[in-house]
Design a protein around this motif. Sequence first.
Motif, mmCIF file in Angstrom:
data_model
loop_
_atom_site.group_PDB
_atom_site.id
_atom_site.type_symbol
_atom_site.label_atom_id
_atom_site.label_comp_id
_atom_site.label_asym_id
_atom_site.label_seq_id
_atom_site.Cartn_x
_atom_site.Cartn_y
_atom_site.Cartn_z
ATOM 1 N N UNK A 1 0.848 -1.197 0.000
ATOM 2 C CA UNK A 1 0.000 0.000 0.000
ATOM 3 C C UNK A 1 0.877 1.238 0.000
ATOM 4 N N UNK A 2 0.511 2.245 -0.778
ATOM 5 C CA UNK A 2 1.318 3.443 -0.870
ATOM 6 C C UNK A 2 1.280 4.240 0.427
ATOM 7 N N UNK A 3 2.354 5.074 0.632
ATOM 8 C CA UNK A 3 2.448 5.877 1.850
ATOM 9 C C UNK A 3 1.263 6.809 2.002
ATOM 10 N N UNK A 4 0.806 7.435 0.879
ATOM 11 C CA UNK A 4 -0.324 8.360 0.946
ATOM 12 C C UNK A 4 -1.580 7.654 1.448
ATOM 13 N N UNK A 5 -1.782 6.394 0.989
ATOM 14 C CA UNK A 5 -2.945 5.630 1.434
ATOM 15 C C UNK A 5 -2.865 5.321 2.913
ATOM 16 N N UNK A 6 -1.642 4.987 3.373
ATOM 17 C CA UNK A 6 -1.461 4.696 4.790
ATOM 18 C C UNK A 6 -1.806 5.911 5.630
ATOM 19 N N UNK A 7 -1.373 7.094 5.211
ATOM 20 C CA UNK A 7 -1.633 8.300 5.972
ATOM 21 C C UNK A 7 -3.116 8.638 5.992
ATOM 22 N N UNK A 8 -3.799 8.431 4.865
ATOM 23 C CA UNK A 8 -5.237 8.695 4.831
ATOM 24 C C UNK A 8 -5.963 7.757 5.788
ATOM 25 N N UNK A 9 -5.553 6.505 5.798
ATOM 26 C CA UNK A 9 -6.185 5.542 6.699
ATOM 27 C C UNK A 9 -5.905 5.855 8.161
ATOM 28 N N UNK A 10 -4.827 6.577 8.422
ATOM 29 C CA UNK A 10 -4.461 6.891 9.798
ATOM 30 C C UNK A 10 -5.029 8.233 10.281
ATOM 31 N N UNK A 11 -5.740 8.936 9.420
ATOM 32 C CA UNK A 11 -6.371 10.191 9.837
ATOM 33 C C UNK A 11 -7.399 9.903 10.920
ATOM 34 N N UNK A 12 -7.396 10.702 11.962
ATOM 35 C CA UNK A 12 -8.382 10.530 13.031
ATOM 36 C C UNK A 12 -9.706 11.134 12.558
ATOM 37 N N UNK A 16 -12.020 14.845 12.841
ATOM 38 C CA UNK A 16 -12.413 15.576 11.638
ATOM 39 C C UNK A 16 -13.926 15.775 11.603
ATOM 40 N N UNK A 17 -14.697 14.718 11.884
ATOM 41 C CA UNK A 17 -16.153 14.809 11.862
ATOM 42 C C UNK A 17 -16.669 15.756 12.932
ATOM 43 N N UNK A 18 -16.058 15.732 14.112
ATOM 44 C CA UNK A 18 -16.468 16.664 15.164
ATOM 45 C C UNK A 18 -16.206 18.100 14.729
ATOM 46 N N UNK A 19 -15.068 18.327 14.092
ATOM 47 C CA UNK A 19 -14.744 19.671 13.591
ATOM 48 C C UNK A 19 -15.835 20.168 12.653
ATOM 49 N N UNK A 20 -16.204 19.354 11.654
ATOM 50 C CA UNK A 20 -17.209 19.797 10.683
ATOM 51 C C UNK A 20 -18.584 19.942 11.328
ATOM 52 N N UNK A 401 -7.540 30.398 11.836
ATOM 53 C CA UNK A 401 -6.440 30.094 12.764
ATOM 54 C C UNK A 401 -6.720 28.806 13.529
ATOM 55 N N UNK A 402 -7.971 28.615 13.976
ATOM 56 C CA UNK A 402 -8.313 27.384 14.687
ATOM 57 C C UNK A 402 -8.256 26.177 13.750
ATOM 58 N N UNK A 403 -8.694 26.369 12.506
ATOM 59 C CA UNK A 403 -8.670 25.275 11.540
ATOM 60 C C UNK A 403 -7.241 24.834 11.257
ATOM 61 N N UNK A 404 -6.368 25.784 10.994
ATOM 62 C CA UNK A 404 -4.961 25.447 10.734
ATOM 63 C C UNK A 404 -4.332 24.809 11.961
ATOM 64 N N UNK A 405 -4.582 25.393 13.127
ATOM 65 C CA UNK A 405 -4.046 24.866 14.387
ATOM 66 C C UNK A 405 -4.414 23.395 14.551
ATOM 67 N N UNK A 406 -5.682 23.068 14.330
ATOM 68 C CA UNK A 406 -6.172 21.708 14.528
ATOM 69 C C UNK A 406 -5.650 20.748 13.468
ATOM 70 N N UNK A 407 -5.733 21.138 12.202
ATOM 71 C CA UNK A 407 -5.422 20.180 11.141
ATOM 72 C C UNK A 407 -3.923 19.985 10.927
ATOM 73 N N UNK A 408 -3.112 20.922 11.351
ATOM 74 C CA UNK A 408 -1.669 20.658 11.354
ATOM 75 C C UNK A 408 -1.378 19.483 12.281
ATOM 76 N N UNK A 409 -2.064 19.438 13.422
ATOM 77 C CA UNK A 409 -1.855 18.320 14.337
ATOM 78 C C UNK A 409 -2.461 17.033 13.802
ATOM 79 N N UNK A 410 -3.639 17.128 13.192
ATOM 80 C CA UNK A 410 -4.234 15.934 12.583
ATOM 81 C C UNK A 410 -3.308 15.365 11.514
ATOM 82 N N UNK A 411 -2.667 16.249 10.745
ATOM 83 C CA UNK A 411 -1.696 15.803 9.743
ATOM 84 C C UNK A 411 -0.502 15.116 10.412
ATOM 85 N N UNK A 412 0.025 15.710 11.466
ATOM 86 C CA UNK A 412 1.145 15.088 12.186
ATOM 87 C C UNK A 412 0.752 13.713 12.698
#
Length: 424
Positions: A1-12, A16-20, A401-412
Amino acid sequence: MREADIQINRVDWIAVLIYFALVFIGWINIYAAVFDSQYPKEIWDLSINSGQQLVRIGISIALITLIMVADYRFFENLALPIYILFIGILIVTPFLGKEVNGQVLSVGFGSFRIQPGEFAKLTTALALAKVMERPTFDLSKKNYQIIAFTILLIPVGLILLQPDTGTAMVYFSMLLMFYREGLPQWYFVLGFGLVAVTLLGLGIENNLYLVGAIVVVVAILVSLGRRTWQRTVVFSLIGLGLIAYIYSLDYVVAKLPPHQQNRIMVLFNPNIDPLGVGWNVTQSKIAIGSGGLLGKGYLEGTQTKFDFVPEQHTDFIFCTLGEEFGWIGSLIVIGLFTGLLYRLVVMAERQKNRFSRIYGYCVVSILLFHFMINIAMTIGLFPVVGIPLPFFSYGGSSLWSFTILLFVFIKMDSSRATQLGRLS
């Protein structure tokens, strides 16, 4: 499985759903706060706040996409340069920014403006994570404490010059991360002690009662244990210092701007001027209380419809929720915020390097502070200090600012499997 797929599968995806969910509920409440039954407009009409906020939500989705496709190391590598850049912007803001109500908070061109103080929370969190990620960085040692506090206090001092006390206070929430990373507990004992004494000193009309209580406590502490004379000297000095501090509060408050003095007065005596300085808080509590268990119904809030609460689409947006959706609606939103904060703590604890963990706890600290203080402010448990409710309040700088703050961590967090070394 490609690295990009692994990262997508590992997204919390729960986070994300609570944010939206929070963004959507906030958006419909912004519409309710500006809804005019005599001249109704569609929720997406760009001439009203909800339509403008929808555009900002669209920009937020674009920002999320950019963050999620970027390399997680991008944020780490640019942590210090971005921090220095925003320190520079904060320095020039009082000179080049736009003044509103005696405050110079925003910079920009034409109608596009941002508040650097909001985005500097993100850059400060990244800078702290970058500096503190080294295995040798030990917050139990004085020299490392000085470095960490310097990074934290530089933006605080610059924001106070604008002046924006509410935003400056938010930065101290990152002390929660300091505690997680080993800052000695006595800092927090001292801090909470000073806060308690300050509140008592401001809230008790006759300070002599508090002074008497301090004298009694000092006498009890002196009588405990051995080496009585040493204890007598130490605790007497502490008692004298507290007494001097209490009596200096009146002088300090007298030097504050009138609107800040009024906010302190209203906190301890909400009925002091219900038609004047206490109007916002009084009407806010009426709006929330009138919602009852199930609320009056969407777009049916009378306090909201007749504009009894000023700034109801920004700092007092929780009033609209409480009036129209009642206790149940408020409980659901509080539950969503609590769930998001819980997920972020879980995510922070499972990180494979200190940088991501430290940044994650900064995110938790900032969101928790905004969430607690904003709601406490609307129900009269905290002075009105202009703290927006994350993902809810109207405004581009706040949402972005809150969106960037949150999703930078979700990306990490989604990239944790590929992070190398620096295990703590």
